[in-house]
Scaffold this motif. Structure first.
Motif, short mmCIF file in Angstrom:
data_model
loop_
_atom_site.label_atom_id
_atom_site.label_comp_id
_atom_site.label_asym_id
_atom_site.label_seq_id
_atom_site.Cartn_x
_atom_site.Cartn_y
_atom_site.Cartn_z
N ALA A 46 34.05 30.74 54.90
CA ALA A 46 33.62 30.53 53.51
C ALA A 46 33.29 31.86 52.84
N SER A 47 32.65 32.75 53.58
CA SER A 47 32.31 34.06 53.04
C SER A 47 33.56 34.87 52.72
N LEU A 48 34.54 34.84 53.62
CA LEU A 48 35.79 35.56 53.38
C LEU A 48 36.52 35.00 52.16
N TYR A 49 36.55 33.69 52.05
CA TYR A 49 37.22 33.06 50.91
C TYR A 49 36.51 33.41 49.61
N ARG A 50 35.19 33.37 49.66
CA ARG A 50 34.39 33.70 48.47
C ARG A 50 34.65 35.15 48.04
N SER A 51 34.70 36.06 49.00
CA SER A 51 34.94 37.46 48.65
C SER A 51 36.36 37.66 48.14
N HIS A 52 37.31 36.90 48.67
CA HIS A 52 38.69 36.96 48.17
C HIS A 52 38.75 36.50 46.72
N LEU A 53 38.09 35.40 46.42
CA LEU A 53 38.08 34.92 45.03
C LEU A 53 37.40 35.92 44.10
N GLU A 54 36.32 36.51 44.57
CA GLU A 54 35.62 37.49 43.75
C GLU A 54 36.50 38.71 43.49
N ALA A 55 37.24 39.15 44.50
CA ALA A 55 38.14 40.29 44.32
C ALA A 55 39.24 39.96 43.33
N GLU A 56 39.79 38.75 43.41
CA GLU A 56 40.81 38.34 42.45
C GLU A 56 40.23 38.33 41.04
N TYR A 57 39.05 37.80 40.92
CA TYR A 57 38.40 37.73 39.61
C TYR A 57 38.19 39.13 39.04
N GLN A 58 37.67 40.02 39.87
CA GLN A 58 37.42 41.38 39.40
C GLN A 58 38.72 42.07 39.01
N LYS A 59 39.78 41.82 39.75
CA LYS A 59 41.08 42.40 39.43
C LYS A 59 41.56 41.91 38.07
N LYS A 60 41.45 40.61 37.83
CA LYS A 60 41.88 40.06 36.55
C LYS A 60 41.03 40.58 35.41
N VAL A 61 39.75 40.70 35.65
CA VAL A 61 38.86 41.22 34.60
C VAL A 61 39.22 42.66 34.28
N SER A 62 39.48 43.46 35.30
CA SER A 62 39.83 44.86 35.05
C SER A 62 41.18 44.98 34.34
N GLU A 63 42.11 44.08 34.63
CA GLU A 63 43.41 44.10 33.96
C GLU A 63 43.29 43.73 32.49
N THR A 64 42.34 42.89 32.17
CA THR A 64 42.23 42.41 30.79
C THR A 64 41.25 43.23 29.96
N ARG A 65 40.65 44.23 30.52
CA ARG A 65 39.71 45.04 29.75
C ARG A 65 40.40 45.74 28.59
N ASP A 66 41.68 46.04 28.77
CA ASP A 66 42.42 46.67 27.69
C ASP A 66 42.71 45.67 26.57
N ASN A 67 42.71 44.40 26.90
CA ASN A 67 42.96 43.37 25.89
C ASN A 67 41.70 43.12 25.08
N SER A 68 41.84 42.26 24.13
CA SER A 68 40.69 41.96 23.27
C SER A 68 39.62 41.19 24.03
N GLY A 69 38.44 41.15 23.46
CA GLY A 69 37.31 40.47 24.10
C GLY A 69 37.53 38.99 24.25
N SER A 70 38.36 38.41 23.40
CA SER A 70 38.60 36.97 23.52
C SER A 70 39.34 36.63 24.80
N ASN A 71 40.23 37.50 25.23
CA ASN A 71 40.93 37.25 26.49
C ASN A 71 39.97 37.30 27.67
N VAL A 72 39.05 38.23 27.64
CA VAL A 72 38.06 38.33 28.72
C VAL A 72 37.20 37.07 28.74
N LYS A 73 36.78 36.64 27.58
CA LYS A 73 35.96 35.43 27.50
C LYS A 73 36.74 34.23 28.01
#
Length: 110
Positions: A46-73
């Motif tokens: 469960a911990s490994l899966y949770r950290s995998h999901l968190e890493a995916e989330y952080q990756k997507k957030v970092s990719e969308t930082r260049d986009n507008s704030g609405s995409n991040v939201k």
């Protein structure tokens, strides 16, 4: 002579009872060890899966930082929805998984 045989029989019964008690105690200890091991493995997975999901989330957030704030939201909202769905699905099957683990751990195979 019969009393000697009787005492020998009683002694054999006492010895057999002690051996049986040792076997039962050993089986209980092994069962508890297996249950703890299964719990530790489940927590680790469960911990490994949770950290995998968190890493995916952080990756997507970092990719969308260049986009507008609405995409991040929007991404955060989608992620929250997916997390809620995963929590719901987990709560539905956790009883079955626990039952399966207990059945597996308590099944004695020769």
């Amino acid at each position: 002579m019969d009393s000697i045989k009787g005492q020998g029989g009683i002694q054999m019964l006492l010895t057999a009872e002690q051996e049986a008690q040792q076997i039962v105690t050993s089986a209980r200890n092994l069962k508890m060890k297996r249950l703890k091991q299964a719990k530790d493995e489940a927590e680790r997975d469960a911990s490994l899966y949770r950290s995998h999901l968190e890493a995916e989330y952080q990756k997507k957030v970092s990719e969308t930082r260049d986009n507008s704030g609405s995409n991040v939201k929007w991404l955060e909202e989608e992620t929250d929805k997916k997390i809620q769905i995963l929590k719901y699905m987990t709560s539905k099957v956790s009883g079955d998984v626990i039952g399966m683990l207990i059945k597996y751990v308590t099944t004695v195979r020769n």
